[in-house]
Design a protein around this motif. Structure first.
Motif, short mmCIF file in Angstrom:
data_model
loop_
_atom_site.label_atom_id
_atom_site.label_comp_id
_atom_site.label_asym_id
_atom_site.label_seq_id
_atom_site.Cartn_x
_atom_site.Cartn_y
_atom_site.Cartn_z
N HIS A 133 0.83 -1.21 0.00
CA HIS A 133 0.00 0.00 0.00
C HIS A 133 0.86 1.26 0.00
O HIS A 133 0.51 2.25 -0.64
N TYR A 134 2.00 1.20 0.70
CA TYR A 134 2.86 2.38 0.79
C TYR A 134 3.59 2.62 -0.54
O TYR A 134 3.74 3.76 -0.98
N GLU A 135 4.03 1.54 -1.16
CA GLU A 135 4.67 1.65 -2.48
C GLU A 135 3.70 2.26 -3.49
O GLU A 135 4.07 3.09 -4.31
N TYR A 136 2.43 1.84 -3.40
CA TYR A 136 1.39 2.35 -4.30
C TYR A 136 1.22 3.87 -4.11
O TYR A 136 1.15 4.62 -5.08
N VAL A 137 1.17 4.30 -2.85
CA VAL A 137 1.01 5.73 -2.55
C VAL A 137 2.19 6.54 -3.10
O VAL A 137 2.00 7.57 -3.74
N LEU A 138 3.40 6.06 -2.87
CA LEU A 138 4.59 6.78 -3.37
C LEU A 138 4.59 6.88 -4.90
O LEU A 138 4.91 7.92 -5.46
N ASP A 139 4.20 5.78 -5.55
CA ASP A 139 4.12 5.78 -7.03
C ASP A 139 3.05 6.74 -7.52
O ASP A 139 3.24 7.45 -8.52
#
Length: 325
Positions: A133-139
Motif C-alpha cells: 500500500h505504501y509503495e502504491y502511494v509513493l508511485d
C-alpha cells in the motif's frame, strides 16, 4: 552469493516484534531461521522450538560468533541497537536493525562506517517502506496524477497504562513516543516530502522524563507543511492524509502497517485494498535477501542517506523538546 542460496538468518532478541518477524520468515522460500540469541537461554530455546531454528544461544555474542549466519535481525530495545549492530558487523554479519537505527546521528554514522569498513550489509528495518500500500502511494504521488502536494498530516498514538519500568516509559531504554512511534509520521514526511527547511516541535514530558506526547510541524520553502503527532498516553486514528491539488490520499488506520487507502477526488471516494497474508515483515526480509544475493552492502530503498536524514530529524526534534538520553 549464488542466486539460489538459502539465506540463513539469526534473530537477536526474543521480544514481541521478533516473534512477528520470525513468523513471516517461515513464509519466504529462500530464507531460513538458523539461530536465535537471548540473554535468557530458556527464552531462546522456546523461541527456536516455536520457529524451527536450528540453534539457540544464551548470549548475543555466541549468536554473532555463529559462522553459518548470513544476516542478523536485531530486535532489542533502542538503546542496544548501536552496540548489538557493531558487534554483528565486526563479526562480518549482515544486519537488519529495528528502527530507530540508533539513539543519535553520531551512533548511526559509526554503524554505517563500520558496515563499510567490514564490507557487510546494513539496513534500518523501516518495514513500511516495503509494504504494497505504501509503495502504491509513493508511485501515485510521483505520477502527479493528483497534482502536486499541498500538505501532509500523520499521527500515531496509543494508550498504555503508566509503568515506570516498562520499555515505553523507561528513559534508560530509550522510552517515549518519538523514538517508538513518532518515527513513523516523521518517516512518512521524509519519504513523501523530503527533508524540511524548518522544524517546530513541542512535547508533554512525563514524570519519567520521556515525551508522552509530541507535536511536530515541518515547513518547506515551497509552502508545503506537515503536521505530525505521536503519543503513548492517547489513542489516535493513526492515519496519514496527503492533500494534493486535485485530490486527497488517506492512508487508513495504522498507516505504517498493511492497510487500505482511500482516494478522494471530484466529490467521490474510492477505497483500495492491499491484502497481505503475512504480518508484513516478509516484504523487508525479502528485500534484504535480494540485496544479499546481489552482494550489495546497502539497500537500494532504505539507503544510508535516508537513515541519516531520519536520525538527524529525530535529533532536531529531541533538541526542540528538550529530550536528552
Amino acid at each position: 552469493m549464488e542466486q539460489h542460496k538459502i539465506i540463513k538468518w539469526g534473530i537477536l532478541g526474543c521480544g514481541k516484534i521478533a516473534h512477528k518477524f520470525a513468523e513471516d520468515l517461515t513464509t519466504i522460500t529462500n530464507a531460513k531461521l538458523h539461530a536465535v540469541g537471548s540473554r535468557d537461554i530458556q527464552k531462546a530455546k522456546n523461541f527456536a522450538s516455536k520457529y524451527d531454528a536450528d540453534f539457540y544461544y544464551g548470549s548475543y555474542m555466541q549468536l554473532s560468533n555463529d559462522v553459518e549466519i548470513d544476516v542478523v535481525y536485531i530486535a532489542t530495545p533502542h538503546v542496544f541497537h548501536y552496540e548489538n549492530t557493531l558487534m554483528c558487523l565486526t563479526h562480518k554479519k549482515a544486519v537488519l536493525c529495528e528502527k530507530p537505527l540508533a539513539m543519535n546521528s553520531f551512533q548511526v554514522k559509526e554503524m554505517i562506517k563500520t558496515a563499510k569498513k567490514n564490507e557487510v550489509f546494513l539496513m534500518e528495518a523501516l518495514w513500511t517502506y516495503f509494504l504494497p500500500h505504501y509503495e502504491y502511494v509513493l508511485d501515485l504521488i510521483e505520477s502527479k496524477e493528483l497534482g502536486v502536494i499541498r500538505s501532509l498530516k500523520a499521527d500515531f498514538g496509543f494508550m498504555t497504562n503508566f509503568d515506570a519500568t516498562s520499555r515505553i516509559f523507561n528513559k534508560q531504554l530509550g522510552g517515549g513516543s518519538l523514538l517508538d512511534v513518532g518515527i513513523y509520521p516523521l518517516f512518512a514526511a521524509l519519504s513523501i516530502l523530503g527533508y524540511p527547511d524548518k522544524v517546530e516541535a513541542k512535547a508533554t514530558i512525563g514524570k519519567t522524563g520521556v515525551d508522552e506526547t509530541c507535536s511536530i510541524g515541518l515547513h518547506y520553502n515551497n509552502g508545503i507543511t506537515a503536521s505530525l503527532f505521536s503519543a503513548i498516553t492517547k489513542k489516535t486514528s493513526t492515519e496519514a492524509t496527503i492533500e494534493l491539488e486535485n485530490g486527497i490520499i488517506n492512508i487508513n488506520s495504522r498507516f505504517h502497517e498493511p492497510t487500505s487507502i482511500t482516494i478522494y477526488q471530484d466529490g467521490k471516494s474510492k477505497v483500495y485494498e492491499f491484502p497481505v497474508d503475512t504480518n508484513g515483515y516478509s516484504y523487508e526480509a525479502t528485500h534484504v535477501n535480494q540485496m544479499l544475493l546481489q552482494n550489495r552492502t546497502e539497500s537500494t530503498i532504505m539507503t544510508f542517506d535516508k537513515s541519516l536524514e531520519l536520525i538527524n530529524l529525530l535529533d532536531t526534534v529531541r533538541e526542540k523538546i528538550g529530550l536528552y538520553y
